[in-house]
Design a protein around this motif. Structure first.
Motif, PDB file in Angstrom:
ATOM      1  N   GLN A 162       0.827  -1.207   0.000  1.00 16.23           N
ATOM      2  CA  GLN A 162       0.000   0.000   0.000  1.00 16.23           C
ATOM      3  C   GLN A 162       0.866   1.264   0.000  1.00 16.23           C
ATOM      4  OE1 GLN A 162      -2.600  -1.100  -1.231  1.00 16.23           O
ATOM      5  NE2 GLN A 162      -4.154  -0.399   0.190  1.00 16.23           N
ATOM      6  N   THR A 163       1.984   1.231   0.713  1.00 17.25           N
ATOM      7  CA  THR A 163       2.888   2.381   0.737  1.00 17.25           C
ATOM      8  C   THR A 163       3.456   2.621  -0.655  1.00 17.25           C
ATOM      9  OG1 THR A 163       3.446   2.043   3.050  1.00 17.25           O
ATOM     10  CG2 THR A 163       5.005   3.328   1.756  1.00 17.25           C
ATOM     11  N   LYS A 164       3.855   1.553  -1.323  1.00 17.97           N
ATOM     12  CA  LYS A 164       4.360   1.688  -2.692  1.00 17.97           C
ATOM     13  C   LYS A 164       3.273   2.226  -3.613  1.00 17.97           C
ATOM     14  CE  LYS A 164       8.023  -1.743  -2.562  1.00 17.97           C
ATOM     15  NZ  LYS A 164       8.527  -3.005  -3.114  1.00 17.97           N
ATOM     16  N   ARG A 165       2.061   1.754  -3.435  1.00 16.70           N
ATOM     17  CA  ARG A 165       0.931   2.227  -4.260  1.00 16.70           C
ATOM     18  C   ARG A 165       0.699   3.719  -4.016  1.00 16.70           C
ATOM     19  NH1 ARG A 165      -5.348   0.965  -3.486  1.00 16.70           N
ATOM     20  NH2 ARG A 165      -6.090   1.896  -5.408  1.00 16.70           N
ATOM     21  N   PHE A 166       0.699   4.127  -2.747  1.00 15.35           N
ATOM     22  CA  PHE A 166       0.510   5.531  -2.405  1.00 15.35           C
ATOM     23  C   PHE A 166       1.615   6.388  -3.011  1.00 15.35           C
ATOM     24  CE2 PHE A 166       1.572   9.156   0.285  1.00 15.35           C
ATOM     25  CZ  PHE A 166       0.353   9.833   0.302  1.00 15.35           C
ATOM     26  N   GLU A 181      -9.625  21.107 -11.050  1.00 15.27           N
ATOM     27  CA  GLU A 181      -9.580  20.596  -9.679  1.00 15.27           C
ATOM     28  C   GLU A 181     -10.957  20.708  -9.017  1.00 15.27           C
ATOM     29  OE1 GLU A 181      -5.028  21.745  -8.352  1.00 15.27           O
ATOM     30  OE2 GLU A 181      -6.580  23.290  -8.277  1.00 15.27           O
ATOM     31  N   ASN A 182     -11.558  21.875  -9.126  1.00 16.25           N
ATOM     32  CA  ASN A 182     -12.864  22.088  -8.495  1.00 16.25           C
ATOM     33  C   ASN A 182     -13.933  21.175  -9.073  1.00 16.25           C
ATOM     34  OD1 ASN A 182     -11.861  24.024  -6.748  1.00 16.25           O
ATOM     35  ND2 ASN A 182     -12.342  25.710  -8.113  1.00 16.25           N
ATOM     36  N   ASP A 183     -13.906  20.944 -10.374  1.00 15.56           N
ATOM     37  CA  ASP A 183     -14.866  20.031 -11.003  1.00 15.56           C
ATOM     38  C   ASP A 183     -14.716  18.614 -10.441  1.00 15.56           C
ATOM     39  OD1 ASP A 183     -15.848  22.094 -12.561  1.00 15.56           O
ATOM     40  OD2 ASP A 183     -14.837  21.435 -14.403  1.00 15.56           O
ATOM     41  N   ILE A 184     -13.473  18.207 -10.244  1.00 18.04           N
ATOM     42  CA  ILE A 184     -13.222  16.873  -9.686  1.00 18.04           C
ATOM     43  C   ILE A 184     -13.739  16.805  -8.254  1.00 18.04           C
ATOM     44  CG2 ILE A 184     -11.419  15.263  -8.930  1.00 18.04           C
ATOM     45  CD1 ILE A 184      -9.799  16.327 -11.430  1.00 18.04           C
ATOM     46  N   TYR A 185     -13.341  17.781  -7.442  1.00 19.02           N
ATOM     47  CA  TYR A 185     -13.720  17.745  -6.034  1.00 19.02           C
ATOM     48  C   TYR A 185     -15.226  17.871  -5.834  1.00 19.02           C
ATOM     49  CZ  TYR A 185      -8.748  18.140  -4.950  1.00 19.02           C
ATOM     50  OH  TYR A 185      -7.401  17.921  -4.851  1.00 19.02           O
ATOM     51  N   THR A 186     -15.891  18.653  -6.665  1.00 20.51           N
ATOM     52  CA  THR A 186     -17.341  18.784  -6.506  1.00 20.51           C
ATOM     53  C   THR A 186     -18.081  17.541  -6.982  1.00 20.51           C
ATOM     54  OG1 THR A 186     -17.556  19.989  -8.599  1.00 20.51           O
ATOM     55  CG2 THR A 186     -17.386  21.306  -6.570  1.00 20.51           C
ATOM     56  N   SER A 187     -17.396  16.654  -7.695  1.00 17.57           N
ATOM     57  CA  SER A 187     -18.033  15.393  -8.083  1.00 17.57           C
ATOM     58  C   SER A 187     -18.023  14.388  -6.925  1.00 17.57           C
ATOM     59  CB  SER A 187     -17.335  14.785  -9.308  1.00 17.57           C
ATOM     60  OG  SER A 187     -16.080  14.222  -8.949  1.00 17.57           O
ATOM     61  N   TRP A 188     -17.250  14.694  -5.875  1.00 17.32           N
ATOM     62  CA  TRP A 188     -17.192  13.834  -4.696  1.00 17.32           C
ATOM     63  C   TRP A 188     -18.294  14.238  -3.724  1.00 17.32           C
ATOM     64  CZ3 TRP A 188     -11.290  14.009  -3.132  1.00 17.32           C
ATOM     65  CH2 TRP A 188     -10.521  13.464  -4.176  1.00 17.32           C
ATOM     66  N   THR A 189     -18.680  13.285  -2.897  1.00 23.73           N
ATOM     67  CA  THR A 189     -19.625  13.628  -1.837  1.00 23.73           C
ATOM     68  C   THR A 189     -18.894  14.448  -0.775  1.00 23.73           C
ATOM     69  OG1 THR A 189     -19.147  11.695  -0.457  1.00 23.73           O
ATOM     70  CG2 THR A 189     -20.894  11.454  -2.153  1.00 23.73           C
ATOM     71  N   LYS A 190     -19.653  15.126   0.047  1.00 27.57           N
ATOM     72  CA  LYS A 190     -19.070  15.907   1.142  1.00 27.57           C
ATOM     73  C   LYS A 190     -18.239  14.992   2.043  1.00 27.57           C
ATOM     74  CE  LYS A 190     -20.197  18.911   4.993  1.00 27.57           C
ATOM     75  NZ  LYS A 190     -21.177  19.311   5.968  1.00 27.57           N
ATOM     76  N   GLU A 191     -18.752  13.811   2.313  1.00 23.43           N
ATOM     77  CA  GLU A 191     -18.044  12.862   3.184  1.00 23.43           C
ATOM     78  C   GLU A 191     -16.736  12.402   2.548  1.00 23.43           C
ATOM     79  OE1 GLU A 191     -21.349  12.564   2.358  1.00 23.43           O
ATOM     80  OE2 GLU A 191     -22.097  13.328   4.271  1.00 23.43           O
ATOM     81  N   GLU A 192     -16.738  12.147   1.225  1.00 28.18           N
ATOM     82  CA  GLU A 192     -15.503  11.741   0.536  1.00 28.18           C
ATOM     83  C   GLU A 192     -14.456  12.850   0.624  1.00 28.18           C
ATOM     84  OE1 GLU A 192     -17.065   8.759  -3.006  1.00 28.18           O
ATOM     85  OE2 GLU A 192     -17.308  10.920  -3.260  1.00 28.18           O
ATOM     86  N   TRP A 193     -14.897  14.080   0.376  1.00 32.17           N
ATOM     87  CA  TRP A 193     -13.989  15.217   0.421  1.00 32.17           C
ATOM     88  C   TRP A 193     -13.406  15.387   1.824  1.00 32.17           C
ATOM     89  CZ3 TRP A 193     -10.718  18.084  -1.856  1.00 32.17           C
ATOM     90  CH2 TRP A 193     -10.341  19.312  -1.348  1.00 32.17           C
ATOM     91  N   GLU A 194     -14.261  15.349   2.832  1.00 29.25           N
ATOM     92  CA  GLU A 194     -13.791  15.529   4.211  1.00 29.25           C
ATOM     93  C   GLU A 194     -12.836  14.413   4.621  1.00 29.25           C
ATOM     94  OE1 GLU A 194     -17.440  15.934   6.428  1.00 29.25           O
ATOM     95  OE2 GLU A 194     -17.630  18.056   5.893  1.00 29.25           O
ATOM     96  N   THR A 195     -13.129  13.183   4.222  1.00 26.14           N
ATOM     97  CA  THR A 195     -12.251  12.055   4.533  1.00 26.14           C
ATOM     98  C   THR A 195     -10.902  12.217   3.858  1.00 26.14           C
ATOM     99  OG1 THR A 195     -14.123  10.563   4.832  1.00 26.14           O
ATOM    100  CG2 THR A 195     -11.984   9.540   4.372  1.00 26.14           C
ATOM    101  N   THR A 253      -5.311  13.095   4.495  1.00 25.04           N
ATOM    102  CA  THR A 253      -4.114  13.707   3.924  1.00 25.04           C
ATOM    103  C   THR A 253      -3.428  14.592   4.954  1.00 25.04           C
ATOM    104  OG1 THR A 253      -5.112  13.649   1.721  1.00 25.04           O
ATOM    105  CG2 THR A 253      -3.231  15.115   2.023  1.00 25.04           C
ATOM    106  N   GLN A 254      -4.208  15.371   5.688  1.00 24.67           N
ATOM    107  CA  GLN A 254      -3.644  16.237   6.728  1.00 24.67           C
ATOM    108  C   GLN A 254      -3.014  15.404   7.844  1.00 24.67           C
ATOM    109  OE1 GLN A 254      -3.618  19.878   6.792  1.00 24.67           O
ATOM    110  NE2 GLN A 254      -2.000  19.208   8.165  1.00 24.67           N
ATOM    111  N   ARG A 255      -3.687  14.349   8.229  1.00 23.57           N
ATOM    112  CA  ARG A 255      -3.155  13.488   9.292  1.00 23.57           C
ATOM    113  C   ARG A 255      -1.848  12.834   8.856  1.00 23.57           C
ATOM    114  NH1 ARG A 255      -6.668   8.806  12.160  1.00 23.57           N
ATOM    115  NH2 ARG A 255      -6.839   8.194  10.008  1.00 23.57           N
ATOM    116  N   TYR A 256      -1.799  12.361   7.607  1.00 23.55           N
ATOM    117  CA  TYR A 256      -0.574  11.765   7.083  1.00 23.55           C
ATOM    118  C   TYR A 256       0.560  12.790   7.108  1.00 23.55           C
ATOM    119  CZ  TYR A 256       2.898   9.821   3.977  1.00 23.55           C
ATOM    120  OH  TYR A 256       4.081   9.369   3.451  1.00 23.55           O
ATOM    121  N   LEU A 257       0.290  14.008   6.617  1.00 25.18           N
ATOM    122  CA  LEU A 257       1.313  15.047   6.582  1.00 25.18           C
ATOM    123  C   LEU A 257       1.818  15.373   7.983  1.00 25.18           C
ATOM    124  CD1 LEU A 257       2.972  17.203   5.110  1.00 25.18           C
ATOM    125  CD2 LEU A 257       0.975  18.711   5.273  1.00 25.18           C
ATOM    126  N   ASN A 258       0.916  15.555   8.908  1.00 19.21           N
ATOM    127  CA  ASN A 258       1.317  15.873  10.281  1.00 19.21           C
ATOM    128  C   ASN A 258       2.171  14.764  10.885  1.00 19.21           C
ATOM    129  OD1 ASN A 258      -0.178  18.229  10.074  1.00 19.21           O
ATOM    130  ND2 ASN A 258      -1.907  17.443  11.243  1.00 19.21           N
TER     131      ASN A 258
END
Length: 145
Positions: A8-12, A112-126, A131-136
């Protein structure tokens, strides 16, 4: 034999590299260098002006790379710098720069906005939360290197 997490790390890492390559390709198609795109994207996301230090921080590029790209953008009358407070400088878009941004960065942001708005609110928040948790966590662990 690799464990699941190593796969999974290699995939990421591969996905991350492919995203970087896609942004590089987008910059080239729009006639910009990667560093010019980073600078203009940052300025655009700050409504046409921002501190030079913000560009350095947000871009992740070296100071030398940003300064070289800024000098080129200045020579092309796309941006200009002004003293702001003490030793701080602000970077502004010129009229020509606003047109360049309209034909480049804003087109990319729309994708970018077109892609993100195609996601549900829950998908975007997740996505943002993970991503923020990984970075931190990554930054925290880098202290041990």
């Amino acid at each position: 034999m690799e464990h699941g997490i190593e796969i999974q790390t290699k995939r990421f890492n591969l996905l991350s590299s492919e995203i970087d390559a896609a942004y590089h390709e987008a910059a080239l198609k729009l006639g910009l260098s990667d560093s010019a795109m980073l600078i203009l994207y940052t300025i655009c996301s700050r409504d046409g002006e921002c501190l030079l230090s913000d560009i350095m921080q947000m871009s992740g590029a070296s100071k030398q790379t940003i300064n070289s790209a800024l000098r080129k953008l200045e020579a092309e009358d796309i941006v200009y710098l002004e003293a702001f407070s003490g030793k701080k400088k602000k970077v502004y878009l010129t009229d020509k720069g606003n047109q360049v941004v309209k034909n480049t960065v804003l087109r990319l942001m729309k994708i970018e906005n077109d892609i993100y708005t195609s996601w549900t609110k829950e998908e975007w928040e997740t996505y943002v939360e993970l991503t923020q948790r990984y970075l931190n966590m990554f930054k925290d662990r880098m202290k041990d290197l």
